[in-house]
Design a protein around this motif. Structure first.
Motif, PDB file in Angstrom:
ATOM      1  N   GLU A  34     -72.174 -24.808  44.443  1.00 42.10           N
ATOM      2  CA  GLU A  34     -71.351 -26.005  44.318  1.00 42.10           C
ATOM      3  C   GLU A  34     -69.886 -25.693  44.648  1.00 42.10           C
ATOM      4  OE1 GLU A  34     -72.348 -28.998  44.018  1.00 42.10           O
ATOM      5  OE2 GLU A  34     -74.456 -28.392  43.835  1.00 42.10           O
ATOM      6  N   GLY A  35     -69.305 -26.569  45.419  1.00 41.38           N
ATOM      7  CA  GLY A  35     -67.887 -26.402  45.757  1.00 41.38           C
ATOM      8  C   GLY A  35     -67.656 -25.425  46.901  1.00 41.38           C
TER       9      GLY A  35
ATOM     10  N   GLU B  61     -76.875 -27.749  53.908  1.00 37.32           N
ATOM     11  CA  GLU B  61     -76.671 -28.825  52.915  1.00 37.32           C
ATOM     12  C   GLU B  61     -77.828 -29.817  52.922  1.00 37.32           C
ATOM     13  OE1 GLU B  61     -74.876 -28.377  55.609  1.00 37.32           O
ATOM     14  OE2 GLU B  61     -75.126 -30.232  56.749  1.00 37.32           O
ATOM     15  N   VAL B  62     -78.425 -29.999  54.084  1.00 37.71           N
ATOM     16  CA  VAL B  62     -79.583 -30.914  54.147  1.00 37.71           C
ATOM     17  C   VAL B  62     -80.740 -30.322  53.337  1.00 37.71           C
ATOM     18  CG1 VAL B  62     -81.228 -32.088  55.651  1.00 37.71           C
ATOM     19  CG2 VAL B  62     -78.860 -31.724  56.419  1.00 37.71           C
ATOM     20  N   ALA B  63     -80.899 -29.002  53.468  1.00 38.13           N
ATOM     21  CA  ALA B  63     -81.959 -28.323  52.714  1.00 38.13           C
ATOM     22  C   ALA B  63     -81.710 -28.462  51.207  1.00 38.13           C
ATOM     23  CB  ALA B  63     -82.013 -26.849  53.114  1.00 38.13           C
ATOM     24  N   VAL B  64     -80.465 -28.232  50.832  1.00 43.62           N
ATOM     25  CA  VAL B  64     -80.128 -28.277  49.399  1.00 43.62           C
ATOM     26  C   VAL B  64     -80.354 -29.682  48.846  1.00 43.62           C
ATOM     27  CG1 VAL B  64     -78.237 -28.090  47.744  1.00 43.62           C
ATOM     28  CG2 VAL B  64     -78.569 -26.316  49.483  1.00 43.62           C
TER      29      VAL B  64
END
Lengths: 621, 112
Positions: A34-35, B61-64
C-alpha cells in the motif's frame, strides 16, 4: 452469494494456489504494498537472461502455438501492432496479418521452411500496414511444436532502401556527370579547342617524357616549332573565320604528314609544335622540317583559290636527354625566329652559333633596358638634303645609347633586340620626344622652308592603340608643326600592320604628319601597299644607291623607284649617298632628296645648328 | 473488480464469460497458460468468451485489485461470482468445473 459459500470459494482458491505452488505451476507473485508500487517476484530460471533479452530486443518476437495462437509477444511486437499486449497474447497471429499473409506463414511452418525468412505485412490497430521480415525457429514443449518468431520492421529499411536507391540513382547520375565534366575538363585543359590538337601543357608533359626516355636510351628527340608566315594578314584580310579554317587545315596537314608516334600540338595563335622521338640525327630533323614545309605549302590543284600557306620552322634537337621541355621549346622558337628573320618559308636549326647570337641579343636587351631606365637614350641627327636647292630640308633622328663611360652605341647593336623584346616601344617614344624637342628649337636660318624631322616608327608602337594621341600630345608639348614631322615605316613594319594599325596611321596623317616608307626595295612591300597606305615619301635603300655608277641594274632600279614615286605623287629620298658621282646620278634620275656621309654623318644635337648653317651655304657641295 | 479497458458494449449477453489471464512475462508457464486459456475459449466457451491477458510485470495493480497474487492465474470476472484458477490450466476438467459453475451455492456444494 452467501458468506459461507464465499468463504468456501476463498478456501478452495487458497488450496488451489498452494497446490499450484507445490506443483511448480506458479512462477511469479505479486505483493501488494500500500502506498508504494506493487512488487512482482519472479522465480528465477536459468533461461531468464534470454527472456530478458527477447523481451527488450529491438525486433518483435512471439511464440506461436501449433494452432497459431500467440502465446507470447514482446514489447516491440506490441509497438509494431500498436496494440496493448493483452489484446495480442492469446489471439491467433492470423488476426494481425494482412490478407494472404497466413499462407506464407504456413510455408514457414512447413517442412524445410523453418529458419527461412519471410516478408509479411502486419496490420496495426488502425489498419496501418507494417512490412516485416519474419524469422522462425521451432520450439518443442511437451511434445507440441511451437514456433518462435521474430519480426523485423522493414518500413524504416524500405524507406531507407528507397532513399538509398534514390540517392544511389542521383549519385550515379552525378558521378556520370562528373566523369563527363572531368573528361571534358581534361580535354579542355590538355587540348586546343579549335584544332583538337594537344595544347602547350600536354606538349610539355610529352616532351618531358620523351626526354626521360632519351636519358635511358641515349636517342635523339627533335622539337619543330612551326609558325605560319603572315598569318595576321589572312585574319585581317579575310576575317578570323578564314584564319580558323586555315589553322585547322594546317593542323590536318601536319597530322597527315607525321607518324602516329609523333606529337603535333598547337601552342599559340599560329604556332604549332611537332615532337618526334624517332630522329637519328640533326640532319634527319632538318629533312623532316623541310618535308613538313613543302607539305604545308603544297596546294592541291582543286584548291587553287585557297590562301597559300607559308611557314617558318625552327628545330631544336636533344641527344641523350639533354635539356628540358621549356629549353627545347625556347631553342626551337629562337630558331624559328631566325628562319622568319631570314625571310620565312625556311627551316632553321638551333645550334651553338644561334645560341651565342641569342645570348648577345639578351645582353643587348639588358643593356637597352638599363639605358631606358637611366635615360641614357639620345638621338643623333643626319641631314636630308633637298637636291634642287642643296640646302637641308630636315634631319632624320637616329637612336643612340650613351654608355656609362660616355661612349655612344649605334643602333645596329640594339635595334634587333629592341624589336624582338618590345623595348622598341619605349625606345621609339623616347626618341620621338627627343627629336621633336630638338627640332622645335632649330632656327631655320638661311633655309627656304622650316626644317622637318624624320623619325623611325616600329610596327610594335601601334600595339598600344593610342599612338596618334601620343604623337599629337608630343606635337603640342614641343610646339612642332605637325607637317614638320615625318614618320618612317620600314617595309617589314608595313607587312605587319593590322587593319587597326592602318586606322591609327590614318589618325596620325589626319594630324598633318607625313608618313613614308623606309628602306624601300629591301622588303616585300607591293604596289598594293603603296596604294593602301597614306604615304608621302619613299626612301630608296642605301644598298641600291651604293651601286649607282657601278651596277647598271641598280641604276635601273633606282630610276624605276624614283619614277614610280613621282607617278604616285610621292617624294623620293635616297639614303646612303657617299660619293659625288652617286649624287650626280640621283640628280639625273630626278630624285628629290638625299642623305648620306657625303653631306654629313649623323650628328649629336649640339652640332646640328652648325650643320644647318654649313648646309645653307650653296658652296658645300 | 476493475473493468478491463476494452469493453465491447452492446455485444454482451448474460451468458458471456469474461476471462482475464494473469501471466508473468514470457515464461514457459505463461505461454502454456495462454495456450490453454485460448483452448478453453475456443472450446467449451466458444462464442461466449472474451479473454484478456495481463502481464503482472506491466500491470501489477490490476492483479492486486483482482486479488491475484500468484501467476499464472485465470480469473472469471463475469458472470459473477468471480472465480480464480491458479497454476497449470491444462487440467481442463478441473478448470472447467471451477469456472463454469455459475452459482456460488453450486460451487460450494461441489466443493463440499
Amino acid at each position: 452469494m452467501t458468506s459461507r459459500a464465499e468463504a468456501l470459494l476463498r478456501m478452495a482458491e487458497a488450496e488451489d494456489t498452494l497446490r499450484a505452488i507445490g506443483a511448480g505451476e506458479v512462477d511469479a507473485f505479486v505483493v501488494a504494498d500500500e502506498g508504494r508500487e506493487h512488487r512482482v517476484f519472479t522465480l528465477a530460471t536459468p533461461d531468464r537472461p534470454y527472456r530478458m533479452f527477447v523481451e527488450n530486443m529491438h525486433d518483435g518476437a512471439a511464440t506461436l502455438s501449433s494452432s497459431g495462437l500467440i502465446l507470447y509477444a514482446n514489447r516491440r511486437l506490441a509497438e509494431l501492432l500498436a496494440r496493448p499486449r493483452e489484446t495480442i497474447v492469446g489471439s491467433p497471429l492470423a488476426t494481425f496479418l494482412a490478407p494472404g499473409g497466413g499462407a506464407g506463414l504456413d510455408e514457414v511452418r512447413g517442412p524445410g521452411g523453418l529458419g527461412t525468412a519471410l516478408e509479411l505485412e502486419l496490420i496495426g490497430v488502425d489498419g496501418i500496414r507494417v512490412p516485416v521480415q519474419v524469422g522462425s525457429s521451432p520450439l518443442f514443449v511437451d511434445g507440441e511444436q511451437m514456433l518462435c518468431l521474430t519480426f523485423t520492421d522493414l518500413s524504416v529499411h524500405k524507406v531507407k532502401d528507397r532513399e538509398i536507391a534514390r540517392l544511389g540513382q542521383a549519385q550515379a547520375e552525378r558521378l556520370a556527370e562528373l566523369q563527363v565534366a572531368q573528361a571534358a575538363l581534361t580535354q579542355q585543359a590538355t587540348h586546343d579547342a579549335l584544332t583538337g590538337l594537344p595544347n602547350r601543357a600536354l606538349l610539355i608533359d610529352q616532351i618531358d617524357q620523351a626526354i626521360a626516355g632519351c636519358q635511358r636510351s641515349g636517342q635523339f628527340i627533335a622539337v619543330l616549332f612551326v609558325d605560319l608566315d603572315r598569318f595576321k594578314q589572312v585574319n585581317d584580310t579575310h576575317g578570323h573565320a578564314a584564319g580558323d579554317v586555315m589553322l585547322r587545315r594546317v593542323a590536318a596537314k601536319l597530322v597527315a604528314a607525321l607518324r602516329s608516334t609523333d606529337t603535333v600540338a598547337r601552342i599559340g595563335g599560329d604556332e604549332f609544335v611537332v615532337l618526334t622521338a624517332e630522329v637519328g640525327s640533326q640532319l634527319h630533323a632538318v629533312d623532316m622540317g623541310s618535308r613538313l614545309l613543302s607539305e604545308l605549302t603544297r596546294r592541291p590543284a582543286a584548291a587553287a583559290d585557297e590562301e597559300r600557306i607559308g611557314a617558318s620552322i625552327g628545330i631544336s634537337v636533344s641527344a641523350g636527354g639533354r635539356g628540358t621541355a621549356e629549353s627545347l621549346l625556347n631553342e626551337a622558337d629562337t630558331a624559328m625566329y631566325e628562319a622568319k628573320s631570314l625571310g620565312g618559308q625556311r627551316v632553321s636549326v638551333f645550334d651553338a652559333a644561334l645560341g651565342r647570337q641569342v645570348r648577345r641579343r639578351s645582353i643587348a636587351r639588358q643593356a637597352l633596358q638599363s639605358a631606358l631606365d637611366d635615360h641614357r637614350i639620345t638621338a643623333y641627327f643626319q641631314p636630308i638634303i633637298d637636291l634642287a636647292s642643296g640646302s637641308a630640308a630636315g634631319f632624320e633622328a637616329l637612336a643612340r645609347i650613351v654608355e656609362c663611360d660616355g661612349s655612344i652605341t649605334p643602333p645596329a647593336a640594339f635595334i634587333p633586340a629592341a624589336e624582338e623584346s618590345g623595348l622598341v616601344v619605349p625606345l621609339g617614344a623616347q626618341v620621338l620626344q627627343i627629336a621633336l624637342t630638338e627640332a622645335s628649337g632649330w632656327s631655320p636660318a638661311g633655309t627656304v622652308s622650316p626644317l622637318n624631322i624624320a623619325v623611325n616608327l616600329s610596327s610594335r608602337q601601334f600595339e598600344g592603340g593610342d599612338l596618334a594621341a601620343e604623337v599629337e600630345n608630343l606635337l603640342d608639348m614641343t610646339g612642332m608643326p605637325a607637317d614638320g614631322l615625318h614618320l618612317e615605316l620600314t617595309e617589314t613594319a608595313v607587312m605587319d600592320l593590322h587593319v587597326d594599325f592602318l586606322d591609327q596611321l590614318g589618325s596620325i596623317t589626319a594630324l598633318g604628319v607625313q608618313i613614308g616608307l623606309d628602306d624601300f626595295g629591301t622588303g616585300y612591300a607591293s604596289l598594293t601597299h603603296l596604294r593602301r597606305l597614306p604615304l608621302r615619301f619613299v626612301k630608296i635603300d642605301q644598298s641600291f644607291v651604293q651601286g649607282l655608277g657601278t651596277e647598271n641594274e641598280d641604276e635601273r632600279i633606282v630610276g624605276a623607284v624614283i619614277d614610280l614615286a613621282a607617278n604616285l605623287g610621292l617624294r623620293s629620298i635616297a639614303e646612303g649617298v657617299e660619293t659625288a658621282d652617286q649624287l650626280h646620278q640621283l640628280r639625273e634620275l630626278g630624285c628629290d632628296q638625299a642623305q648620306g656621309y657625303l653631306f654629313a654623318r649623323p650628328l649629336p644635337p649640339a652640332d646640328v645648328e652648325a650643320a644647318i648653317q654649313r648646309l645653307a651655304d650653296p658652296t658645300h657641295c | 473488480m476493475t473493468a478491463r479497458p476494452h469493453p465491447e458494449p452492446g455485444a454482451e449477453t448474460d451468458e458471456d464469460f469474461h476471462l482475464t489471464l494473469f501471466v508473468s512475462g514470457a515464461s514457459d508457464l505463461s505461454a502454456r497458460a495462454i495456450a490453454h486459456a485460448r483452448q478453453l475459449c475456443d472450446g467449451h466457451l466458444r462464442g461466449r468468451c472474451r479473454l484478456t491477458v495481463v502481464d503482472i510485470h506491466d500491470e501489477p495493480e490490476v492483479a492486486v485489485s483482482s486479488r491475484v497474487y500468484a501467476v499464472p492465474a485465470l480469473v472469471r470476472t463475469r458472470p459473477l461470482p468471480v472465480r480464480r484458477v491458479i497454476g497449470d490450466l491444462s487440467q481442463t476438467g478441473h478448470v472447467v468445473s471451477m469456472l463454469l459453475l455459475l452459482r456460488a451455492e453450486d460451487t460450494a456444494e461441489s466443493l463440499a
